[in-house]
Structures are given as structure tokens and as C-alpha cells.
Design an enzyme around this catalytic site. Structure first.
Site, mmCIF file in Angstrom:
data_model
loop_
_atom_site.group_PDB
_atom_site.id
_atom_site.type_symbol
_atom_site.label_atom_id
_atom_site.label_comp_id
_atom_site.label_asym_id
_atom_site.label_seq_id
_atom_site.Cartn_x
_atom_site.Cartn_y
_atom_site.Cartn_z
ATOM 1 N N ASP A 1 7.715 -1.381 11.534
ATOM 2 C CA ASP A 1 6.845 -0.308 11.058
ATOM 3 C C ASP A 1 5.961 0.249 12.172
ATOM 4 O O ASP A 1 4.918 0.834 11.912
ATOM 5 C CB ASP A 1 5.972 -0.800 9.901
ATOM 6 C CG ASP A 1 5.028 -1.929 10.301
ATOM 7 O OD1 ASP A 1 5.159 -2.450 11.419
ATOM 8 O OD2 ASP A 1 4.159 -2.299 9.483
ATOM 9 N N ARG B 1 43.319 41.692 -8.525
ATOM 10 C CA ARG B 1 42.267 41.936 -9.509
ATOM 11 C C ARG B 1 42.878 42.651 -10.694
ATOM 12 O O ARG B 1 43.887 43.372 -10.569
ATOM 13 C CB ARG B 1 41.125 42.746 -8.903
ATOM 14 C CG ARG B 1 41.532 44.050 -8.261
ATOM 15 C CD ARG B 1 40.408 44.621 -7.424
ATOM 16 N NE ARG B 1 40.804 45.872 -6.777
ATOM 17 C CZ ARG B 1 40.367 46.267 -5.599
ATOM 18 N NH1 ARG B 1 39.524 45.503 -4.921
ATOM 19 N NH2 ARG B 1 40.735 47.422 -5.093
ATOM 20 N N ASN C 1 -5.009 -6.657 20.066
ATOM 21 C CA ASN C 1 -3.642 -7.152 19.955
ATOM 22 C C ASN C 1 -2.746 -6.189 19.177
ATOM 23 O O ASN C 1 -3.081 -5.747 18.083
ATOM 24 C CB ASN C 1 -3.655 -8.520 19.247
ATOM 25 C CG ASN C 1 -2.273 -9.112 19.122
ATOM 26 O OD1 ASN C 1 -1.449 -8.991 20.029
ATOM 27 N ND2 ASN C 1 -2.011 -9.764 17.989
ATOM 28 N N ASN D 1 35.907 38.681 9.863
ATOM 29 C CA ASN D 1 34.722 39.174 9.174
ATOM 30 C C ASN D 1 34.818 38.798 7.698
ATOM 31 O O ASN D 1 35.781 39.184 7.026
ATOM 32 C CB ASN D 1 34.615 40.697 9.338
ATOM 33 C CG ASN D 1 33.271 41.226 8.873
ATOM 34 O OD1 ASN D 1 32.825 40.921 7.783
ATOM 35 N ND2 ASN D 1 32.638 42.048 9.691
ATOM 36 N N GLY E 1 4.047 -15.180 6.985
ATOM 37 C CA GLY E 1 3.410 -14.839 8.234
ATOM 38 C C GLY E 1 4.388 -14.469 9.329
ATOM 39 O O GLY E 1 5.598 -14.740 9.238
ATOM 40 N N ARG F 1 0.807 -1.218 0.000
ATOM 41 C CA ARG F 1 0.000 0.000 0.000
ATOM 42 C C ARG F 1 0.843 1.272 0.000
ATOM 43 O O ARG F 1 0.328 2.362 -0.258
ATOM 44 C CB ARG F 1 -0.939 -0.007 1.204
ATOM 45 C CG ARG F 1 -2.050 -1.045 1.106
ATOM 46 C CD ARG F 1 -2.843 -1.125 2.389
ATOM 47 N NE ARG F 1 -3.398 0.176 2.766
ATOM 48 C CZ ARG F 1 -3.853 0.463 3.989
ATOM 49 N NH1 ARG F 1 -3.791 -0.458 4.942
ATOM 50 N NH2 ARG F 1 -4.354 1.648 4.245
ATOM 51 N N GLY G 1 -7.046 -8.052 16.028
ATOM 52 C CA GLY G 1 -7.429 -9.246 16.763
ATOM 53 C C GLY G 1 -7.774 -8.889 18.202
ATOM 54 O O GLY G 1 -7.249 -7.929 18.773
ATOM 55 N N LYS H 1 9.093 -0.904 3.082
ATOM 56 C CA LYS H 1 8.252 -0.075 3.934
ATOM 57 C C LYS H 1 8.992 0.461 5.149
ATOM 58 O O LYS H 1 8.859 1.639 5.495
ATOM 59 C CB LYS H 1 7.019 -0.865 4.380
ATOM 60 C CG LYS H 1 6.090 -0.049 5.278
ATOM 61 C CD LYS H 1 4.763 -0.721 5.522
ATOM 62 C CE LYS H 1 4.854 -1.903 6.429
ATOM 63 N NZ LYS H 1 3.526 -2.381 6.875
ATOM 64 N N GLU I 1 -8.896 -13.427 15.772
ATOM 65 C CA GLU I 1 -9.059 -12.433 14.719
ATOM 66 C C GLU I 1 -10.526 -12.036 14.604
ATOM 67 O O GLU I 1 -11.430 -12.844 14.852
ATOM 68 C CB GLU I 1 -8.550 -12.991 13.385
ATOM 69 C CG GLU I 1 -7.070 -13.301 13.355
ATOM 70 C CD GLU I 1 -6.205 -12.094 13.658
ATOM 71 O OE1 GLU I 1 -6.573 -10.971 13.230
ATOM 72 O OE2 GLU I 1 -5.183 -12.256 14.343
#
Length: 451
Positions: free
Chosen positions: A105, A423, A170, A360, A80, A15, A141, A22, A155
């Protein structure tokens, strides 16, 4: 008893719609994974193991960047949470102590909550972390309790009507003695609609063996998981609000707090003043009594007491400002030290340099530090005066109380107390300006007629 920390960080995060894993998406300038690791470090774990899967090389690199001692285990297939934890079995073979499982996450978990989980483990075999929800939500859950005993985790889709009304839900976090946890994981099956091995099966299996199982409670905000860009933006906003409040409570003045962006490791001392629209990148320390003016951007730098930065200033990594330094508008400092009382007030770039006390630096000064291949340093002594629009071509040094003339290109070292002027001589051609303007106007007129 020793603690091993397992941080689950294998998910792709579909997602998020991103090629980046992620857990590497940032909150306040740091990957979510770093937030989880930082919280877990409060337990002083003997082992920290990150379970990586999607984008494993990137996750491993990020984990090691935060803690070189971290171990990374690869979950080749994402089957899982129970399967993810089980990938650590070999790494913790023979480990005598507790295991605490976190999620990469879930960035807002508080160290005090982890400490309470470990303390509860002293009197229980399995400890689960839960929280109360304000309204019924099918996402979580339910924790079915009998007194202080956790009977099971069910669940929502599998729950009875009574169980669906339970507010205690949970978080997914668990603490358990290592040998017990892996023994229970050996009995977890994937006999469910998703065909996955769930860590949530562990409490019920533990109860069946007569083990003591409980759940402790934390605030719901601590368990906030990040699954989308919207979640990420919301989490960052939560972090910012908390960090700003903490700074205000510690004695920092912010004129418009909601416009100040902080990083996960920003340190600001009391009586510092932060004006509107300031961005703090990672690794910034601002000491007490310093002022950061509006629209400035700081990262990887240190600002000492009494210094004033901005408005519209940029401090890049390696910028070190001593006490009472002045860095003004449209000035950029990178990998440079400015000694006490030095001033770079406007329109200048000071990179790979050191500037002595009370020196300076005039407007438009540039330390020309890069030759296309290598970086070179510029050394400016104490109480020196660098005239406006000076180009300091590094490597070069300017001595104490030395001076450069405005518009100079300095390519050689300047001795203490010397004035350097470099210069081209001014050449004047009488009447040439009028003649040139007439020629140009005539040319423009011809072009207009031709068009």
C-alpha cells in the site's frame, strides 16, 4: 548478490470501508499492489513473494496477473509485520542473498531509493528506510541514530520527549541478508500492547549482536501509505500531477492538463496534442504527432502518428489506428484495425473488424458483430466507401474500392469494385399521410374528452 523481494499485502484496510482488499484499490487504473511490484522489479529480483491474508484469492490473482512468476504466501492470522515477513521463512529456506521488504500500500516508492538500500546493504547488515517529517506527528516511529548507526526504532507512544522531537522517522521498509533476517525474526516477541510481532524490533536485536545497522533517507512523498478513501484520492491526484508534468516535459501538448486523466502505463509521444477532458484507461499508446480531441475515452489501444481521434470518441481494447486515420465524434472502435488514412468520422460502431487503407465509413455505420453467442468479423478492403447507415452483418467482407448504398443491410460478401444496395423498395400511398393524421387527431380528441 541475488535479491528476494517480499511485498506485504495481507491487511484488510478497515478504514477503506470496502470488501476489496486494500492493496487492490486502484491508483491510475492499476491496483496499488501493481505499483509496488513494478517498483520492486527495478531490482531485478531473483524471487518476488507477496504475503497475502485478507482476500488472499483476489490478491493472488492480481499479483499473478501482473507477474506470472510471482510467489504468494498466505498469512492466516495478521499478527504484525514481523509475523508477516516470517511467513516467507520456508519459501526462502536456502536462499543465498538479500531480502528487501516493501509494502503493497506504498505506491510511490522510487526504484532509485531501493537501489540505494541494496547498495547500503553491501556495507551494513541491516538497512532501514526513513524520511524527515516537517512537523511532529505521532503516527510514525522515530529512528534513533548515533552518527550513521541506527540504534533503534521507537514508537511515538513509547518515546521520551527528546525522542519525540526526532524528525527522522520510520517508513517500515528494510533490507537484510536473508539468513540474518530470519534469525533475528526468531527472537522478536509480541510483548507489547498490541500482542503483535513487529519488524521494527529487528534493528535493536541486530545491534545487540554487534551487527552493523543503518538507515538511509528518502523524500517523505515516496513513503505515502494509503489507509482510507481520502488517502486514495489524494494519492491518485499526486500520480496524475506527476504524470502530466512528465508528459509536458517530454514534449506533449495538453491544452488543459488538469482535465486529462492518465493511467499508470499511458505512453504518449512528443508533439502529440491532447485536448481537454480526455481519459486514458490502461494500455494506451499514442504516437508522436497524433491528436486526441476533447471528451474522448481510450483504453487498450494504439494510435499512430498523425491520427486524429474525437471529439467524443471511444477507443476500446484492441483498437489499432494506423497513420493519418480519422475517428470522429461519437464513434466507437473495438478490437478493430484501421489502416492508413481510413476515416470513420461520425456516429458509427466498428467492432471486430478491419478497415483498409483510405476507406471511408459513412455516418451511422454498424458492424453487427455479435449473434448473441459468438463474435464475428467484418473485413473492409482498401479505398472502399461505406454509405451512411449501413448495417454490415458479420461475418461479411467488402472488397477493395467497393461501395454500399446508404441504408443498406449487407449480409453477403461484396466483390472488389462492386456497388451493393440492400434495402426494401420504397412504397408511396397518395393522400394516406393526411388521412392518417386526421384519424390520429380524432382519436386523441376522443381520449381527451373521456379523461
Amino acid at each position: 548478490m541475488s535479491v528476494a523481494l517480499i511485498i506485504l499485502a495481507a491487511g484488510k484496510g478497515t478504514r477503506m470501508k470496502s470488501d476489496l482488499p486494500k492493496v487492490l484499490h486502484p491508483i491510475a487504473g492499476a491496483p496499488m499492489l501493481h505499483h509496488a511490484m513494478q517498483t520492486g522489479a527495478a531490482l531485478d529480483p531473483a524471487r518476488t513473494i507477496v504475503v497475502a491474508g485478507h482476500g488472499a484469492d483476489q490478491v493472488q490473482a492480481a499479483a499473478l496477473a501482473h507477474d506470472p512468476a510471482v510467489e504468494v504466501v498466505i498469512q492466516e492470522e495478521q499478527l504484525g509485520t514481523g509475523h508477516a515477513v516470517d511467513q516467507v521463512r520456508a519459501a526462502l529456506d536456502g536462499f543465498e542473498g538479500d531480502v528487501v521488504v516493501l509494502f503493497g500500500d506504498t505506491p510511490f516508492l522510487q526504484p532509485e531509493t531501493l537501489t540505494r538500500m541494496v547498495q547500503a546493504r553491501r556495507t551494513h547488515d541491516v538497512v532501514v528506510l526513513g524520511f524527515d517529517i516537517a512537523a511532529v506527528q505521532p503516527r510514525y516511529g522515530r529512528l534513533v541514530m548515533d552518527g550513521d548507526r541506527l540504534v533503534k526504532i521507537v514508537e511515538y507512544k513509547d518515546a521520551t520527549e527528546d525522542e519525540r522531537g526526532i524528525r527522522f522517522t520510520n517508513s517500515g521498509l528494510i533490507a537484510c541478508e536473508a539468513k540474518t533476517l530470519f534469525a533475528l525474526l526468531s527472537e522478536v516477541t509480541n510483548n507489547n500492547a498490541s500482542g503483535e510481532y513487529y519488524l521494527t524490533a529487528v534493528p535493536e536485536l541486530a545491534n545487540a549482536k554487534g551487527l552493523k545497522v543503518t538507515a538511509i533517507k528518502c523524500d517523505e512523498a515516496e513513503t505515502l501509505g494509503i489507509d482510507s478513501r481520502t488517502d486514495l484520492a489524494g494519492a491518485d491526484a499526486i500520480f496524475q500531477a506527476r504524470a502530466r508534468a512528465e508528459l509536458l516535459d517530454s514534449g506533449v501538448t495538453m491544452m488543459a492538463p488538469d482535465t486529462v486523466y492518465l493511467s499508470f502505463d499511458t505512453v504518449i509521444g512528443r508533439d502529440a496534442l491532447i485536448e481537454p477532458n480526455v481519459v486514458f484507461g490502461p494500455a494506451v499508446t499514442v504516437e508522436s504527432g497524433a491528436t486526441i480531441r476533447a471528451f474522448s475515452h481510450l483504453e487498450g489501444c494504439h494510435v499512430s502518428r498523425g491520427a486524429i481521434v474525437g471529439p467524443y470518441a471511444r477507443l476500446r481494447p484492441g483498437a489499432e489506428l494506423a497513420e493519418d486515420v480519422r475517428v470522429g465524434n461519437f464513434v466507437e472502435i473495438k478490437n478493430a484495425t484501421l489502416a492508413e488514412g481510413a476515416k470513420v468520422n461520425h456516429l458509427s460502431y466498428i467492432g471486430d473488424a478491419s478497415v483498409g487503407a483510405a476507406s471511408n465509413i459513412g455516418a451511422g455505420t454498424i458492424t453487427c458483430n455479435y449473434d448473441g453467442v459468438m463474435k464475428h468479423r467484418t473485413e473492409i478492403g482498401a479505398r472502399a466507401f461505406i454509405g451512411s447507415n449501413t448495417m454490415l452483418v458479420a461475418p461479411v467482407s467488402v472488397g477493395d474500392e467497393a461501395m454500399t448504398g446508404s441504408g443498406s443491410v449487407i449480409t453477403s460478401d461484396v466483390d472488389d469494385g462492386a456497388l451493393a444496395i440492400a434495402r426494401a423498395p420504397q412504397v408511396e400511398k397518395p393522400g394516406m399521410a393526411r388521412k392518417l393524421f386526421e384519424l390520429l387527431k380524432a382519436k386523441k380528441a376522443r381520449q381527451s374528452r373521456g379523461s
